[in-house]
Design a protein around this motif. Structure first.
Motif, PDB file in Angstrom:
ATOM      1  N   VAL A  17      11.379  35.923   2.397  1.00 30.88           N
ATOM      2  CA  VAL A  17      10.984  34.759   1.617  1.00 30.88           C
ATOM      3  C   VAL A  17      10.916  33.520   2.500  1.00 30.88           C
ATOM      4  O   VAL A  17      10.103  32.636   2.284  1.00 30.88           O
ATOM      5  N   PHE A  18      11.772  33.474   3.504  1.00 34.88           N
ATOM      6  CA  PHE A  18      11.719  32.388   4.472  1.00 34.88           C
ATOM      7  C   PHE A  18      12.270  32.890   5.799  1.00 34.88           C
ATOM      8  O   PHE A  18      12.921  33.916   5.872  1.00 34.88           O
ATOM      9  N   ASP A  19      11.964  32.154   6.840  1.00 33.26           N
ATOM     10  CA  ASP A  19      12.376  32.520   8.187  1.00 33.26           C
ATOM     11  C   ASP A  19      13.308  31.433   8.709  1.00 33.26           C
ATOM     12  O   ASP A  19      12.848  30.347   9.065  1.00 33.26           O
ATOM     13  N   PRO A  20      14.619  31.684   8.730  1.00 34.26           N
ATOM     14  CA  PRO A  20      15.567  30.649   9.159  1.00 34.26           C
ATOM     15  C   PRO A  20      15.281  30.121  10.563  1.00 34.26           C
ATOM     16  O   PRO A  20      15.416  28.920  10.806  1.00 34.26           O
ATOM     17  N   ALA A  21      14.883  30.990  11.476  1.00 34.41           N
ATOM     18  CA  ALA A  21      14.619  30.557  12.845  1.00 34.41           C
ATOM     19  C   ALA A  21      13.435  29.586  12.882  1.00 34.41           C
ATOM     20  O   ALA A  21      13.493  28.537  13.534  1.00 34.41           O
ATOM     21  N   GLU A  22      12.371  29.908  12.161  1.00 30.30           N
ATOM     22  CA  GLU A  22      11.198  29.032  12.120  1.00 30.30           C
ATOM     23  C   GLU A  22      11.523  27.717  11.409  1.00 30.30           C
ATOM     24  O   GLU A  22      11.119  26.638  11.858  1.00 30.30           O
ATOM     25  N   ALA A  23      12.244  27.799  10.306  1.00 36.35           N
ATOM     26  CA  ALA A  23      12.610  26.585   9.568  1.00 36.35           C
ATOM     27  C   ALA A  23      13.484  25.676  10.427  1.00 36.35           C
ATOM     28  O   ALA A  23      13.299  24.450  10.411  1.00 36.35           O
ATOM     29  N   SER A  24      14.415  26.240  11.175  1.00 36.44           N
ATOM     30  CA  SER A  24      15.280  25.418  12.024  1.00 36.44           C
ATOM     31  C   SER A  24      14.468  24.765  13.143  1.00 36.44           C
ATOM     32  O   SER A  24      14.650  23.583  13.434  1.00 36.44           O
ATOM     33  N   ARG A  25      13.550  25.511  13.737  1.00 37.41           N
ATOM     34  CA  ARG A  25      12.689  24.940  14.787  1.00 37.41           C
ATOM     35  C   ARG A  25      11.849  23.789  14.236  1.00 37.41           C
ATOM     36  O   ARG A  25      11.675  22.767  14.901  1.00 37.41           O
ATOM     37  N   ALA A  26      11.333  23.955  13.029  1.00 35.68           N
ATOM     38  CA  ALA A  26      10.504  22.917  12.425  1.00 35.68           C
ATOM     39  C   ALA A  26      11.280  21.617  12.222  1.00 35.68           C
ATOM     40  O   ALA A  26      10.706  20.531  12.248  1.00 35.68           O
ATOM     41  N   LEU A  27      12.586  21.732  12.042  1.00 34.34           N
ATOM     42  CA  LEU A  27      13.433  20.552  11.865  1.00 34.34           C
ATOM     43  C   LEU A  27      14.015  20.042  13.176  1.00 34.34           C
ATOM     44  O   LEU A  27      14.738  19.050  13.192  1.00 34.34           O
ATOM     45  N   GLY A  28      13.730  20.757  14.252  1.00 32.35           N
ATOM     46  CA  GLY A  28      14.267  20.356  15.546  1.00 32.35           C
ATOM     47  C   GLY A  28      15.739  20.677  15.705  1.00 32.35           C
ATOM     48  O   GLY A  28      16.451  20.015  16.462  1.00 32.35           O
ATOM     49  N   LEU A  29      16.209  21.701  14.989  1.00 35.06           N
ATOM     50  CA  LEU A  29      17.612  22.115  15.051  1.00 35.06           C
ATOM     51  C   LEU A  29      17.715  23.499  15.655  1.00 35.06           C
ATOM     52  O   LEU A  29      16.775  24.291  15.567  1.00 35.06           O
ATOM     53  N   THR A  30      18.865  23.786  16.216  1.00 35.31           N
ATOM     54  CA  THR A  30      19.131  25.159  16.617  1.00 35.31           C
ATOM     55  C   THR A  30      19.476  25.941  15.364  1.00 35.31           C
ATOM     56  O   THR A  30      19.854  25.361  14.331  1.00 35.31           O
ATOM     57  N   LEU A  31      19.379  27.240  15.444  1.00 34.29           N
ATOM     58  CA  LEU A  31      19.749  28.069  14.301  1.00 34.29           C
ATOM     59  C   LEU A  31      21.219  27.857  13.944  1.00 34.29           C
ATOM     60  O   LEU A  31      21.582  27.836  12.764  1.00 34.29           O
ATOM     61  N   GLU A  32      22.052  27.651  14.953  1.00 32.68           N
ATOM     62  CA  GLU A  32      23.479  27.406  14.717  1.00 32.68           C
ATOM     63  C   GLU A  32      23.703  26.089  13.965  1.00 32.68           C
ATOM     64  O   GLU A  32      24.598  25.985  13.133  1.00 32.68           O
ATOM     65  N   GLU A  33      22.892  25.087  14.257  1.00 32.97           N
ATOM     66  CA  GLU A  33      22.997  23.810  13.548  1.00 32.97           C
ATOM     67  C   GLU A  33      22.433  23.911  12.135  1.00 32.97           C
ATOM     68  O   GLU A  33      22.915  23.249  11.208  1.00 32.97           O
ATOM     69  N   ALA A  76      10.726  23.200   0.587  1.00 31.38           N
ATOM     70  CA  ALA A  76       9.761  22.909   1.652  1.00 31.38           C
ATOM     71  C   ALA A  76      10.485  22.759   2.983  1.00 31.38           C
ATOM     72  O   ALA A  76       9.964  23.184   4.024  1.00 31.38           O
ATOM     73  N   THR A  77      11.674  22.194   2.960  1.00 30.64           N
ATOM     74  CA  THR A  77      12.478  22.077   4.180  1.00 30.64           C
ATOM     75  C   THR A  77      12.796  23.451   4.751  1.00 30.64           C
ATOM     76  O   THR A  77      12.847  23.632   5.970  1.00 30.64           O
ATOM     77  N   LEU A  78      12.975  24.416   3.868  1.00 30.16           N
ATOM     78  CA  LEU A  78      13.257  25.791   4.291  1.00 30.16           C
ATOM     79  C   LEU A  78      11.971  26.550   4.625  1.00 30.16           C
ATOM     80  O   LEU A  78      12.031  27.678   5.093  1.00 30.16           O
ATOM     81  N   ARG A  79      10.842  25.929   4.325  1.00 33.01           N
ATOM     82  CA  ARG A  79       9.529  26.556   4.524  1.00 33.01           C
ATOM     83  C   ARG A  79       9.386  27.812   3.656  1.00 33.01           C
ATOM     84  O   ARG A  79       8.755  28.782   4.059  1.00 33.01           O
ATOM     85  N   ALA A  80       9.976  27.754   2.470  1.00 30.85           N
ATOM     86  CA  ALA A  80       9.901  28.852   1.502  1.00 30.85           C
ATOM     87  C   ALA A  80       8.689  28.602   0.605  1.00 30.85           C
ATOM     88  O   ALA A  80       8.788  28.028  -0.479  1.00 30.85           O
ATOM     89  N   GLU A  81       7.552  29.037   1.077  1.00 32.86           N
ATOM     90  CA  GLU A  81       6.269  28.672   0.474  1.00 32.86           C
ATOM     91  C   GLU A  81       6.106  29.163  -0.967  1.00 32.86           C
ATOM     92  O   GLU A  81       5.570  28.431  -1.807  1.00 32.86           O
ATOM     93  N   ALA A  82       6.542  30.366  -1.285  1.00 34.73           N
ATOM     94  CA  ALA A  82       6.343  30.888  -2.647  1.00 34.73           C
ATOM     95  C   ALA A  82       7.095  30.053  -3.676  1.00 34.73           C
ATOM     96  O   ALA A  82       6.570  29.761  -4.758  1.00 34.73           O
TER      97      ALA A  82
END
Length: 123
Positions: A17-33, A76-82
């Motif tokens: 449903v969403f990609d945590p790695a892509e969503a974190s990159r889009a926000l300029g955060l590491t996955l850990e952050e 939208a922040t999570l990039r969960a488009e559906a």
């Protein structure tokens, strides 16, 4: 329900449903952050979804529009488009004053949100 002008999101890989790695990159955060924010997002999604349900039950289209709009922003922040698409459709419907149609659309919004929440709960 795919009228999402201006949205640049890509579908998550592998049917997710969403990609945590892509969503974190889009926000300029590491996955850990980013990961600690997901529990907060899940709480907000649940809160807003409950508020949409209550608005539909009470035929309070202003509440439906407001809470659908806020839900749209969170997902939208999570990039969960559906989920974002379903929230956009619900918000528009409420703003157009179509109470009966909002009630019918609630199931779709709930289903999309449940899929996302299941993934968030697993992270």
């Amino acid at each position: 329900m795919n009228d999402v002008s201006g949205y640049e999101g890509n579908p998550a890989p592998g049917g997710a449903v969403f990609d945590p790695a892509e969503a974190s990159r889009a926000l300029g955060l590491t996955l850990e952050e980013f990961t600690p924010l997901l529990a907060k997002a899940a709480r907000e999604i649940r809160f807003r979804l409950d508020a949409v349900r209550q608005g539909v039950a009470e035929e309070d289209l202003r509440a439906v529009a407001l809470n659908s709009h806020t839900l749209k922003s969170v997902v939208a922040t999570l990039r969960a488009e559906a989920v974002r698409d379903a929230a956009i459709a619900m918000e528009r419907c409420a703003k157009e004053g179509e109470c009966a149609r909002c009630a019918g659309m609630l199931t779709c919004l709930e289903e999309r949100a449940a899929e996302l929440l299941a993934e968030l709960d697993d992270v």
